[in-house]
Design an enzyme around this catalytic site. Structure first.
Site, mmCIF file in Angstrom:
data_model
loop_
_atom_site.group_PDB
_atom_site.id
_atom_site.type_symbol
_atom_site.label_atom_id
_atom_site.label_comp_id
_atom_site.label_asym_id
_atom_site.label_seq_id
_atom_site.Cartn_x
_atom_site.Cartn_y
_atom_site.Cartn_z
ATOM 1 N N THR A 246 -18.743 10.103 -47.157
ATOM 2 C CA THR A 246 -18.140 10.582 -48.397
ATOM 3 C C THR A 246 -17.957 12.091 -48.395
ATOM 4 O O THR A 246 -18.385 12.794 -49.305
ATOM 5 C CB THR A 246 -18.999 10.169 -49.603
ATOM 6 N N GLU B 272 2.311 17.865 -17.173
ATOM 7 C CA GLU B 272 3.459 17.291 -17.874
ATOM 8 C C GLU B 272 3.069 16.697 -19.216
ATOM 9 O O GLU B 272 3.800 16.831 -20.207
ATOM 10 C CB GLU B 272 4.110 16.210 -17.000
ATOM 11 N N HIS C 29 -19.489 17.528 -50.553
ATOM 12 C CA HIS C 29 -19.957 16.209 -50.963
ATOM 13 C C HIS C 29 -19.039 15.724 -52.091
ATOM 14 O O HIS C 29 -18.897 16.390 -53.121
ATOM 15 C CB HIS C 29 -21.399 16.327 -51.464
ATOM 16 N N ASP D 16 -0.614 14.338 -13.407
ATOM 17 C CA ASP D 16 -1.544 14.238 -14.537
ATOM 18 C C ASP D 16 -1.199 13.006 -15.375
ATOM 19 O O ASP D 16 -0.106 12.441 -15.257
ATOM 20 C CB ASP D 16 -1.486 15.499 -15.402
#
Length: 434
Positions: free
Chosen positions: A286, A122, A184, A56
């Site tokens: 934001t 791994e 917000h 992997d």
């Protein structure tokens, strides 16, 4: 990759099995990748060497900053082979297969029996492998006389090394939550405790800009530096230029190679890895995140025990959070840990590897420890009771886990010769220290 690896081993005449490891913990709809085990040779008069690797790799996207497609092998005019897994750990795994193939084509009998154990998890903490190794300690692994792992790298770029020690790794998550949903900032900014603000405060209290861990008591757990160990660092072939090349910058903390190597090998470090739930895309947003999870790890060394480290970490973070007088909720936990490991470099396994390095590269190898963690190293040592050697193929500039990972063609070819030579010297090395 498991099927590919099994088919390649079968084509070489090895006895191969793909062993299932069950479901992935916490994700029961997913099967863990199988362990590919193989036996090549069964001569009772020969030593048996267990070799480990993994098929992997770390995730990779071209958008991460790769100059080439990460899952297509690209070889440049300098012989650098770019691709995810080229050095960690597909190149070294194929090196073992190349050794068998080379002996067959040369008509030379392999001087040892080989046991292969190649896993596919791994990079995610080897989930399921520990239990497999323990269950097979008196079965598949019982004949092993020594263990060899090629899943690390040279200290520099010119001189091979043999690795006899690794740091461990304790990986932590810190969760801070408050609002029931994202908010917000124009409406709620300044009127609610923000989880992200608390998180930044907490993470800033873990480590300073010089790499010093700020958690009280951590350094008290570390084995003291002896004069004998201190004398070893000056002899090692490594320069600050090697470090600068690996970094791609001159952002080193320490001014000398000795202090740099100590910081890398024999002292713990704390690294902050990221914040889950925070806005990280390009542009502006934001939002006040309702919940964020910070992630950091501590690389552990002798004589740091995981339980002791965990208690210090949990108590400290909870105490620092309490100082914020925040109405948010804190949780901190250990994701996974892997213990540090140190072996005897005087064992015949290392002596054989040293002779192989001298044969192939014409130099004596540096005996080094390493800063990374390969938990399976200790697992094999404990399960088999045998010496474990780390025999690197790649160099320090291979950028494993990073963008543009590569393996130099020279390292691949000479490294394969090294693996083969190692098996021949192992076959003839007297027992000596065990």
């Amino acid at each position: 990759m498991a099927h590919f690896l099994a088919s390649e081993l079968e084509a070489l005449g090895a006895e191969v099995e793909q062993r299932p490891l069950g479901k992935q913990p916490g994700k029961e709809h997913l099967d863990l990748p199988p362990v590919v085990i193989a036996r090549y040779g069964n001569d009772k008069n020969k030593r048996t060497i267990l070799v480990y690797g993994h098929y992997d790799v770390q995730p990779a996207l071209k958008d991460d900053g790769w100059a080439t497609e990460p899952f297509e092998l690209t070889v440049d005019d300098q012989g650098r082979m770019f691709g995810r897994g080229s050095t960690d750990d597909k190149g070294p795994v194929l090196g073992w297969l190349n050794v068998i193939e080379a002996h067959q084509k040369a008509g030379v009998e392999l001087p040892v029996n080989l046991l292969c154990c190649f896993e596919g998890m791994e990079e995610y903490g080897s989930e399921g492998l520990e239990e497999f190794i323990q269950s097979e300690s008196k079965k598949f692994f019982k004949d092993a006389d020594a263990v060899c792992i090629s899943d690390n790298y040279w200290l520099g770029t010119e001189k091979p090394c043999l690795t006899y020690g690794l740091r461990g790794c304790n990986y932590y998550s810190v969760s801070i939550s408050g609002p029931a949903q994202d908010l917000h900032s124009g409406v709620f900014g300044g009127s609610t405790h923000e989880p992200m603000t608390d998180m930044v405060n907490i993470l800033s209290k873990l480590v300073d800009p010089k790499g010093n861990i700020l958690i009280p008591g951590i350094m008290d757990l570390v084995a003291p530096l002896t004069e004998e160990e201190n004398s070893l660092y000056g002899k090692i072939s490594y320069t600050m230029d090697n470090l600068h090349e690996s970094l791609g910058s001159k952002t080193n903390i320490h001014a000398t190679k000795e202090r740099t190597l100590m910081a890398r090998w024999r002292y713990p470090s704390l690294s902050i890895h990221g914040i889950e739930g925070a806005f990280s895309a390009p542009g502006a947003k934001t939002v006040i995140p309702a919940k964020v999870i910070g992630k950091f790890s501590i690389r552990t060394v002798p004589n740091m025990e995981s339980d002791d480290v965990n208690k210090l970490v949990f108590d400290y973070i909870k105490a620092e959070f309490a100082k914020l007088n925040s109405k948010n909720t804190l949780d901190v936990w250990l994701q996974h840990d892997g213990k540090w490991w140190v072996a005897s470099p005087k064992h015949w396994n290392f002596t054989a590897a040293s002779k192989a390095v001298k044969q192939v590269f014409g130099v004596e190898p540096d005996m080094t420890r390493e800063g990374g963690s390969i938990p399976v190293t200790l697992s094999f040592e404990q399960a088999t009771g045998k010496n474990v050697l780390l025999l690197p193929m790649g160099s320090s500039t291979d950028a494993a886990h990073s963008v543009n990972e590569k393996l130099d063609k020279k390292n691949y070819i000479e490294g394969t010769k090294l693996l083969g030579a190692y098996l021949h010297y192992v076959a003839e090395e007297p027992a000596g220290e065990v």
